[in-house]
Design an enzyme around this catalytic site. Structure first.
Site, short mmCIF file in Angstrom:
data_model
loop_
_atom_site.label_atom_id
_atom_site.label_comp_id
_atom_site.label_asym_id
_atom_site.label_seq_id
_atom_site.Cartn_x
_atom_site.Cartn_y
_atom_site.Cartn_z
CG ASP A 263 -36.71 -45.45 -51.31
OD1 ASP A 263 -35.52 -45.12 -51.34
OD2 ASP A 263 -37.15 -46.43 -51.94
NE ARG B 78 -34.68 -54.35 -54.25
CZ ARG B 78 -35.48 -53.58 -53.50
NH1 ARG B 78 -36.70 -53.33 -53.90
NH2 ARG B 78 -35.05 -53.08 -52.36
CG HIS C 265 -33.04 -45.33 -55.94
ND1 HIS C 265 -33.75 -44.77 -54.91
CD2 HIS C 265 -33.68 -46.49 -56.26
CE1 HIS C 265 -34.79 -45.53 -54.63
NE2 HIS C 265 -34.77 -46.58 -55.43
CG ASN D 4 -36.90 -48.92 -58.20
OD1 ASN D 4 -36.60 -48.24 -57.22
ND2 ASN D 4 -37.75 -49.92 -58.14
CG HIS D 5 -41.00 -47.22 -57.46
ND1 HIS D 5 -42.18 -47.90 -57.68
CD2 HIS D 5 -40.22 -48.04 -56.73
CE1 HIS D 5 -42.13 -49.07 -57.08
NE2 HIS D 5 -40.95 -49.19 -56.50
CG ASP E 275 -45.10 -46.04 -58.19
OD1 ASP E 275 -46.21 -45.70 -58.62
OD2 ASP E 275 -44.19 -46.44 -58.93
NE ARG E 276 -44.39 -50.96 -53.36
CZ ARG E 276 -43.61 -51.92 -52.92
NH1 ARG E 276 -42.92 -51.74 -51.81
NH2 ARG E 276 -43.50 -53.05 -53.56
CG HIS F 71 -41.97 -45.50 -51.95
ND1 HIS F 71 -42.16 -45.82 -53.28
CD2 HIS F 71 -40.84 -46.13 -51.56
CE1 HIS F 71 -41.19 -46.62 -53.67
NE2 HIS F 71 -40.36 -46.82 -52.65
CG ASP G 127 -37.96 -45.60 -55.32
OD1 ASP G 127 -37.80 -45.43 -56.55
OD2 ASP G 127 -37.88 -46.70 -54.79
CG HIS H 286 -33.65 -49.88 -54.33
ND1 HIS H 286 -34.83 -49.74 -55.03
CD2 HIS H 286 -33.11 -51.07 -54.74
CE1 HIS H 286 -34.99 -50.78 -55.83
NE2 HIS H 286 -33.97 -51.60 -55.67
#
Length: 849
Positions: A160, A328, A274, A221-222, A192-193, A162, A189, A355
């Site tokens: 990730d 989650r 992932h 998943n993002h 995001d964030r 991110h 991923d 992840h």
């Protein structure tokens, strides 16, 4: 001589050295130092685990929220965004970012990375070109991509990122950029964030377009339009690319996400995915190959294919042997038995997945058959974790490299040394972020926490022990959090080891600040005024008393809270269930779980608020009496005005005001009636409107917390006496009243500070509903924002809240929403800056009581 240290309870220990030999003293000091270091490491791990649990809870709530609000998140505005012809787009002469020419070259890609490093935004023309070309490449790839390695080839697997561009560039500095024989696989991923998801994604797309056979991307998943609504990527894109162009860019990026492969197999032996595996019978790689991946990632769908795709993006390994539900809220936690069965069935040796933020950047589990990689070091700028990537050779040799991302200024120079000060700073940031997430939970769960504390306090002392406090916090918020250790950061304990739970709960509030930092609270007065008016009107028409009589079988004058709640809801006061609970909590001062009708009915009083008037104070008493009688009439002030006003006319003329007084049972001469009418005509139009009267004849709860009304409405200077007397409902002359009124106000304010009433509880609940759903509101408002300006009109603002209300149990009324909207529309143009509104909401710690 003494060597101080800290034990696990926070108390200082001393090792006496005066009588020891030099060797024994050195051993003792070394033992103390090692013990302290061990405790620091243990505390650090405990903090990281607590932070991870709160972060998992955030994702869980996001999954639940997306499921609840899925009917509102259609994304029609994004899907219908215009499609631009990139050939017709012009790059302005003042543009300072990188320029792309096709086909891409190594120099062009390096220039792009350097441009992002220097903080430049890529021109929309080039972003759209990258998306179009990358989409074509990914669409031609298989869902499960096979990656063979020649004898001299290596492949670097990155977890990730991110949106943390500094981590991506640091990896390239340490490991070189992709090239022939130096393959890269980015395992989802990307966005995001983090602060620069656009830069990270565009960099990866450019590398893929330049070297399609050397650079590979798996979906995470993002890489999902729904996740992007909640975790920041949508907001980042639309804020960096304003207007309809932003919507078009976001649409093209989502199209790229939908064609990304799900997983890769290296050398026919290593699965890179992932998330992880699904529960149930182990799936085959052929089942994964058959998944129709070109869609929004499914969550909680029942068919096998959708379940496999969900778990591929969401699942995590667990220390247990079997599978369990995921914290989650999507995917599963898969045990080592599941891992071994899957590897045997598919003739594989290893699973590499991402992840999950892990302290060292990597984690080896399931008998060394699962490796977790996480490449976003110091995750979100608040965590202490290292980043890591894995380099694999063709003969399956594995090298794991840990790192902390370099600063952008140091990317070309040398690897910076990680100092103890920096490590401590990151620990403090992680702890602060964890506490911030816990505070959000406290604010959200305040009614449940209060009820749980009350159940442990049969004597109504307002106190629980420290152990009881921690147990309630664990049972109500998260059983895995170390609340005993966190107690000094969250609440005060008295000398006897007890916690004042009311002071604890009132310590944490939601605030709304404007762009200049000032807190915006004027809307709260209107909300409370309306609630008081409806309660007073209901009592004046005997509605409350009649309802009490039906329920109060023993004629004691008191009913329990559940019965009272039912009555209030029947009267259409305009409160949600939770708001009714806050009202009752404030009314039940003796904590006996009952409401006394007499006490309740007598606490509301009509007052005349003359802040905007320059009239003789002798009129106030008559106007207060008029308000008292009109509010008690069926239908209140509005109904009385409707009887006297002509159709199509707003308000009544001065000569009809005497009839209004007579209707209310007040007899005055014609001259006084005209004087009173002129006093109430705020616009000086020759007509008195019902809104004028309602604006100045208010109802307050004299037993509750009226501090907000007093503090926000009192003016400054010589007029304070008259203004204060008007609000309190007493007749004082402007010349003689200042000192007396000021003294009364001081006493009232002091009393109210000591006792938080139902008003504060209801305002807290309204702000909390907005705060807890600020992300969903932002997504809805962005859908309304056709030109991507950051503002919407009043009707769209109201409809956004109504959309939320249709889903939530804690709905806000239209009156409450309009009160907020009127304050936000400062210039009266009918537009509301939703970005400023949502950005100003914060859950804060007001400090120790």
């Amino acid at each position: 001589v003494a060597a101080p240290s800290l034990d696990g309870t926070g108390r200082r220990q001393c090792v006496l050295l005066g009588t020891m030999s030099e060797g024994d003293a050195a051993t003792a000091i070394s033992k103390v130092a090692k013990g302290r270091k061990a405790r620091q490491i243990s505390n650090g791990k405990q903090q990281f685990m607590a932070w991870s649990r709160m972060d998992a809870l955030v994702e869980n709530r996001a999954v639940v929220s997306l499921n609840r609000f899925k009917s509102l998140f259609g994304g029609d505005k994004i899907k219908s965004a215009p499609v631009y012809d990139t050939k017709s787009l012009v790059v302005e002469s003042e543009y300072a970012g990188a320029h792309l020419t096709w086909p891409l070259t190594a120099g062009g890609v390096v220039d792009l990375l350097e441009s992002f490093k220097d903080g430049h935004l890529l021109h929309p023309k080039y972003v759209l070109e990258l998306c179009e070309n990358a989409n074509e490449i990914f669409d031609a790839e298989e869902t499960v991509r096979d990656i063979p390695l020649a004898e001299t080839d290596t492949i670097t697997i990155v977890g990730d990122l991110h949106g943390q561009l500094s981590d991506l560039l640091s990896i390239f500095k340490l490991n070189a950029i992709p090239g022939p024989g130096n393959f890269y696989l980015f395992n989802g991923d990307f966005v995001d964030r983090g602060p620069d998801s656009v830069g990270v994604l565009c960099s990866l797309l450019a590398l893929k377009c330049y070297l399609p056979d050397c650079v590979f991307l798996n979906r995470g998943n993002h890489e999902s339009s729904k996740q992007n609504k909640v975790f920041g990527f949508e907001e980042e894109v639309l804020s960096k690319y304003r207007g309809t162009m932003g919507r078009s860019i976001l649409k093209q990026m989502h199209l790229v996400f939908n064609v990304l492969p799900l997983c890769s197999v290296i050398q026919s032996k290593v699965l890179v995915i992932h998330g992880g595996l699904a529960d149930g019978s182990p799936a085959t790689l052929d089942q994964y190959r058959g998944i129709d991946r070109r869609r929004e990632p499914p969550v909680h769908e029942k068919d096998v294919e959708a379940r496999l795709m969900e778990c591929a993006l969401w699942s995590d390994p667990t220390n247990r042997n079997d599978c369990a539900a995921s914290q989650r809220g999507a995917g599963v936690e898969f045990g080592k038995d599941c891992t071994h069965a899957f590897l045997r069935k598919n003739h594989l040796a290893l699973i590499i997945r991402s992840h999950e933020c892990v302290p060292e950047g990597f984690e080896v589990t399931h008998d060394e058959r699962v490796i977790t990689l996480f490449s976003a070091s110091r995750y979100c700028g608040k965590c202490t974790n290292k980043g890591a990537y894995l380099k694999m050779t063709s003969d399956m040799g594995v090298e794991l490299q840990q790192y902390y991302a370099h600063s952008m200024d140091d990317i070309r120079i040398q690897r910076p040394v990680d100092t103890a000060e920096m490590e401590e700073e990151m620990k403090q940031k992680m702890k602060a972020d964890m506490l911030e997430l816990i505070v959000e939970r406290i604010v959200d769960l305040r009614p449940q926490l209060y009820e749980a504390f009350c159940s442990l306090d049969p004597q109504n002392a307002g106190l629980v022990t420290r152990m009881e406090w921690a147990k309630v916090m664990q049972n109500t918020t998260d059983p895995g959090l170390p609340f005993l250790a966190l107690q000094p950061d969250l609440c005060d304990v008295d000398a006897d080891g007890n916690v004042d739970y009311s002071a604890f709960l009132e310590r944490y509030v939601v605030t709304f600040t404007s762009m200049n930092g000032a807190e915006v609270e004027n809307w709260a007065d209107g909300v409370i005024d309306e609630i008081c008016r409806k309660l007073y009107t209901a009592m004046g028409t005997q509605s409350v008393k009649e309802a009490f009589a039906v329920v109060d079988a023993d004629s004691s004058g008191a009913i329990d809270q559940a019965e009272f709640a039912a009555i209030i809801q029947q009267l259409d006061i305009g409160l949600s269930d939770v708001q009714v609970g806050e009202l009752m909590r404030g009314l039940d001062q003796n904590k006996d779980q009952k409401v006394d009708l007499g006490e309740f009915a007598d606490r509301f009083e009509v007052v005349f608020d003359a802040l905007t008037l320059e009239s003789d104070s002798s009129h106030f008493a008559q106007l207060k009496e008029l308000g008292t009688r009109l509010w008690k009439m069926k239908g209140g002030i509005d109904a009385a005005f409707q009887k006297l006003s002509e159709p199509g006319e707003e308000g009544i003329p001065y000569n009809m005001f005497g009839k209004l007084l007579t209707m209310a049972g007040i007899e005055v001469d014609e001259e006084m009636a005209l004087a009173l009418a002129e006093t109430c005509d705020l616009s000086k139009s020759g007509r008195v409107r019902s809104d004028d009267l309602k604006q100045n004849i208010k109802i307050i709860d004299r037993s509750g917390s009226s501090k907000r009304n007093l503090d926000t409405q009192i003016g400054k200077g010589a007029s304070i006496g008259r203004r204060a007397s008007a609000i309190i409902g007493i007749s004082l002359s402007a010349a003689a009243g200042a000192a007396t009124a000021a003294a009364k106000l001081k006493g009232v304010a002091a009393e109210k500070r000591a006792k938080v009433g139902w008003q504060d509880g209801i305002i807290h609940q309204i702000k909390n509903v907005i705060f807890q759903h600020r992300t969903e509101l932002g997504a809805i408002f962005r859908d309304f924002d056709n030109d991507n300006s950051g503002s919407i009109d009043a009707d769209e603002f109201l409809e956004g809240f109504r959309s939320i209300n249709r889903v939530l149990e804690q709905a806000l009324t239209d009156e409450q929403i309009i009160s907020i909207m009127n304050v936000l529309d400062r210039d009266g143009d009918g537009n509301v800056s939703y970005e400023e509104f949502l950005g100003g909401l914060k859950a804060v710690d007001q400090g120790s009581a």
